[in-house]
Design an enzyme around this catalytic site. Structure first.
Site, PDB file in Angstrom:
ATOM      1  N   GLU A 116      54.695  32.357  33.701  1.00  0.00           N
ATOM      2  CA  GLU A 116      55.667  31.389  34.194  1.00  0.00           C
ATOM      3  C   GLU A 116      55.809  30.243  33.202  1.00  0.00           C
ATOM      4  O   GLU A 116      54.818  29.767  32.677  1.00  0.00           O
ATOM      5  CB  GLU A 116      55.146  30.766  35.488  1.00  0.00           C
ATOM      6  CG  GLU A 116      55.489  31.541  36.717  1.00  0.00           C
ATOM      7  CD  GLU A 116      55.001  30.822  37.961  1.00  0.00           C
ATOM      8  OE1 GLU A 116      54.621  31.529  38.896  1.00  0.00           O
ATOM      9  OE2 GLU A 116      54.983  29.579  37.993  1.00  0.00           O
ATOM     10  N   CYS A 140      55.901  23.179  30.873  1.00  0.00           N
ATOM     11  CA  CYS A 140      54.537  23.666  31.104  1.00  0.00           C
ATOM     12  C   CYS A 140      54.443  25.115  30.617  1.00  0.00           C
ATOM     13  O   CYS A 140      55.202  25.966  31.066  1.00  0.00           O
ATOM     14  CB  CYS A 140      54.212  23.577  32.593  1.00  0.00           C
ATOM     15  SG  CYS A 140      52.548  24.134  32.968  1.00  0.00           S
ATOM     16  N   CYS A 147      43.903  34.795  33.826  1.00  0.00           N
ATOM     17  CA  CYS A 147      42.912  33.826  33.344  1.00  0.00           C
ATOM     18  C   CYS A 147      41.519  34.321  33.708  1.00  0.00           C
ATOM     19  O   CYS A 147      41.310  34.844  34.798  1.00  0.00           O
ATOM     20  CB  CYS A 147      43.173  32.470  33.994  1.00  0.00           C
ATOM     21  SG  CYS A 147      42.038  31.179  33.442  1.00  0.00           S
ATOM     22  N   CYS A 151      38.644  29.910  38.743  1.00  0.00           N
ATOM     23  CA  CYS A 151      38.605  28.780  39.682  1.00  0.00           C
ATOM     24  C   CYS A 151      39.149  29.266  41.037  1.00  0.00           C
ATOM     25  O   CYS A 151      40.269  29.794  41.096  1.00  0.00           O
ATOM     26  CB  CYS A 151      39.440  27.627  39.160  1.00  0.00           C
ATOM     27  SG  CYS A 151      38.952  27.095  37.500  1.00  0.00           S
ATOM     28  N   CYS A 154      42.787  28.283  42.280  1.00  0.00           N
ATOM     29  CA  CYS A 154      43.932  28.429  41.367  1.00  0.00           C
ATOM     30  C   CYS A 154      44.514  29.832  41.443  1.00  0.00           C
ATOM     31  O   CYS A 154      43.783  30.821  41.499  1.00  0.00           O
ATOM     32  CB  CYS A 154      43.470  28.127  39.939  1.00  0.00           C
ATOM     33  SG  CYS A 154      44.730  28.405  38.679  1.00  0.00           S
ATOM     34  N   CYS A 364      51.972  26.494  40.605  1.00  0.00           N
ATOM     35  CA  CYS A 364      52.014  27.212  39.341  1.00  0.00           C
ATOM     36  C   CYS A 364      51.378  28.580  39.490  1.00  0.00           C
ATOM     37  O   CYS A 364      50.324  28.718  40.079  1.00  0.00           O
ATOM     38  CB  CYS A 364      51.139  26.491  38.327  1.00  0.00           C
ATOM     39  SG  CYS A 364      52.000  25.385  37.295  1.00  0.00           S
TER      40      CYS A 364
HETATM   41  N1  SAH Z   1      42.451  26.533  32.100  1.00  0.00           N
HETATM   42  C1  SAH Z   1      42.974  25.209  31.898  1.00  0.00           C
HETATM   43  C2  SAH Z   1      44.446  25.085  32.295  1.00  0.00           C
HETATM   44  C3  SAH Z   1      44.634  25.248  33.772  1.00  0.00           C
HETATM   45  S1  SAH Z   1      46.066  24.593  34.549  1.00  0.00           S
HETATM   46  C4  SAH Z   1      42.162  24.208  32.689  1.00  0.00           C
HETATM   47  O1  SAH Z   1      41.431  24.614  33.575  1.00  0.00           O
HETATM   48  O2  SAH Z   1      42.262  23.021  32.419  1.00  0.00           O
HETATM   49  C5  SAH Z   1      45.953  22.854  34.481  1.00  0.00           C
HETATM   50  C6  SAH Z   1      45.303  22.144  35.633  1.00  0.00           C
HETATM   51  O3  SAH Z   1      45.859  22.478  36.907  1.00  0.00           O
HETATM   52  C7  SAH Z   1      43.820  22.424  35.724  1.00  0.00           C
HETATM   53  O4  SAH Z   1      43.152  21.201  35.889  1.00  0.00           O
HETATM   54  C8  SAH Z   1      43.719  23.273  36.983  1.00  0.00           C
HETATM   55  O5  SAH Z   1      42.450  23.216  37.565  1.00  0.00           O
HETATM   56  C9  SAH Z   1      44.796  22.662  37.846  1.00  0.00           C
HETATM   57  N2  SAH Z   1      45.246  23.509  38.952  1.00  0.00           N
HETATM   58  C10 SAH Z   1      45.203  24.848  39.056  1.00  0.00           C
HETATM   59  N3  SAH Z   1      45.713  25.264  40.226  1.00  0.00           N
HETATM   60  C11 SAH Z   1      46.113  24.153  40.889  1.00  0.00           C
HETATM   61  C12 SAH Z   1      46.738  23.927  42.149  1.00  0.00           C
HETATM   62  N4  SAH Z   1      47.056  24.926  42.949  1.00  0.00           N
HETATM   63  N5  SAH Z   1      47.001  22.650  42.500  1.00  0.00           N
HETATM   64  C13 SAH Z   1      46.695  21.629  41.664  1.00  0.00           C
HETATM   65  N6  SAH Z   1      46.125  21.783  40.480  1.00  0.00           N
HETATM   66  C14 SAH Z   1      45.821  23.030  40.078  1.00  0.00           C
END
Ligand code: SAH
Length: 375
Positions: A116, A140, A147, A151, A154, A364
């Site tokens: 995306e 973005c 990934c 987490c 996510c 996202c």
């Molecule tokens: N792998 C990288 C990029 C991830 S996306 C990282 O972990 O930093 C960027 C941010 O969005 C990260 O801090 C991630 O934890 C957060 N994120 C992921 N899913 C989310 C959600 N559903 N709501 C809010 N933040 C989210």
């Protein structure tokens, strides 16, 4: 004592790696190969440079519009040399003008590879004093399909890692994004962990900087913060601002919320952030996704403050953007403000980032997750 080693291999296993043969496309070919293809088509090598410039600097996505190239060459290019390796397979827009593109790239191990790209025009009120910002958008982008970090809150990691994206696939996201409206900024906060595909990201960001003209202070890369990797890349003329996903002050909880970082002490991550600031002169942002009842208590706020007080950094609070089938919830506005107030009282700079485009298809990675699950 030896520094703890980062838990993930530098190079993804072969089945997760980028396809080894670069496709024959305008964005994927190296300059000399591109020139050779143009010569094969009866053109001059400099035409190759002009064509690439038309795409990256001028944002033209059709050869027909490249009037600085001979008409017969344009027709040949149309037939012989696609600009992109990917294909747009979905697009959705929210009332706040946020647009999400779903792009499909060549498959890996029979698995679909799609990412995306989210284009967010600036909200006029939020950016009144900066002309670039006022008229531009934030894009973005993703560095991996899927990934490997895992987490639990996510959407991106729920199907694991399909593969790394090639440099030209990362660049393609920028080019397609730019065609939706001029870019003021980009955040590498889409799918994937940037530090696990850094060589490709770095090559793409060089092009974004040198050929698309997006300044390095306008690009932010978000990572879970592998300390050794951060130390290794800090001296290499950073083309970006650094954001580290912290999410909690408590070790045990971070091991749960950021599983791939199990075994890496939070202190080590913060020390790597300090080194980054020292080496690059650029402050680190710590991201903190707020999950109701999980990591959003006043106690958490006080303990984060205790860890960060005295450091030159900013905390970016991200109220959770709910993902389908996730047990986590977004805190109320009051809880978010209460959390921020504690940080400010403790003299830790903190901002809140409310997600955009929530109405269209939520968090996202969800557009993709839903599509892949339905297959
Ligand atoms: N792998 C990288 C990029 C991830 S996306 C990282 O972990 O930093 C960027 C941010 O969005 C990260 O801090 C991630 O934890 C957060 N994120 C992921 N899913 C989310 C959600 N559903 N709501 C809010 N933040 C989210």
């Amino acid at each position: 004592m030896n520094p703890p080693s980062d838990p993930r291999p530098e190079v993804a296993p072969a089945d997760e790696a980028v396809p080894s043969v670069a496709p024959r496309t305008l964005l994927a070919l190296a300059p000399d190969e591109l020139a050779r293809v143009f010569v094969e088509l009866g053109a001059k090598p400099f035409h190759a440079r002009i064509a690439r410039e038309n795409v990256l600097a001028k944002g033209l996505l059709e050869y027909a519009a490249m009037t600085s190239l001979p008409a017969s060459l344009r027709a040949d290019l149309e037939r012989e040399l696609p600009i992109f390796a990917g294909r747009e397979i979905g697009c959705s827009s929210a009332p706040d003008r946020t647009t999400k593109l779903l792009i499909e790239f060549p498959r890996a191990n029979a698995r679909e590879v799609s990412v995306e790209v989210v284009h967010m025009p600036s909200l006029a009120l939020a950016a009144e004093d900066d002309e670039t910002e006022r008229n531009g958008a934030t894009l973005c982008v993703s560095t991996q399909a899927g990934c490997p970090i895992g987490c639990p809150f996510c959407a991106s990691g729920q199907l694991g890692l399909a593969r790394n994206l090639a440099a030209h696939e990362i660049l393609e996201q920028y080019v397609r994004g730019q065609s939706l409206g001029r870019l003021a900024r980009s955040v590498v906060m889409g799918m994937g962990e940037p530090l696990l595909n850094f060589a490709n990201l770095s090559a793409a960001l060089d092009a974004v900087h040198d050929e698309m003209g997006l300044g390095s202070r306008r690009v932010t890369v978000s990572t879970v913060g592998f300390p050794e990797r951060l130390r290794k890349i800090a001296p290499s003329r950073p083309r970006f601002q650094l954001a580290i996903s912290l999410h909690t002050p408590d070790q045990e909880q971070r091991d749960e919320l950021v599983p791939a970082m199990r075994g890496t002490p939070i202190d080590e991550v913060l020390a790597a952030g300090d080194d980054w600031f020292e080496k690059t002169g650029r402050e680190v942002t710590y991201e903190y996704v707020l999950l109701a009842g999980t990591n959003d208590t006043q106690g958490h706020a006080r303990r984060v403050s205790a860890r960060l007080r005295g450091r030159r950094c900013t905390v970016n609070l991200i109220p959770y953007n709910p993902v389908e089938e996730s047990p986590y919830r977004r805190p109320e506005g009051q809880a978010v403000e209460g959390f921020r107030r504690v940080l400010l009282e403790e003299r830790v700079v903190a901002t809140v980032r409310w997600s955009r485009g929530v109405d269209s298809d939520a968090a996202c990675g969800q557009l993709r997750l839903r599509r892949e699950r339905s297959r």
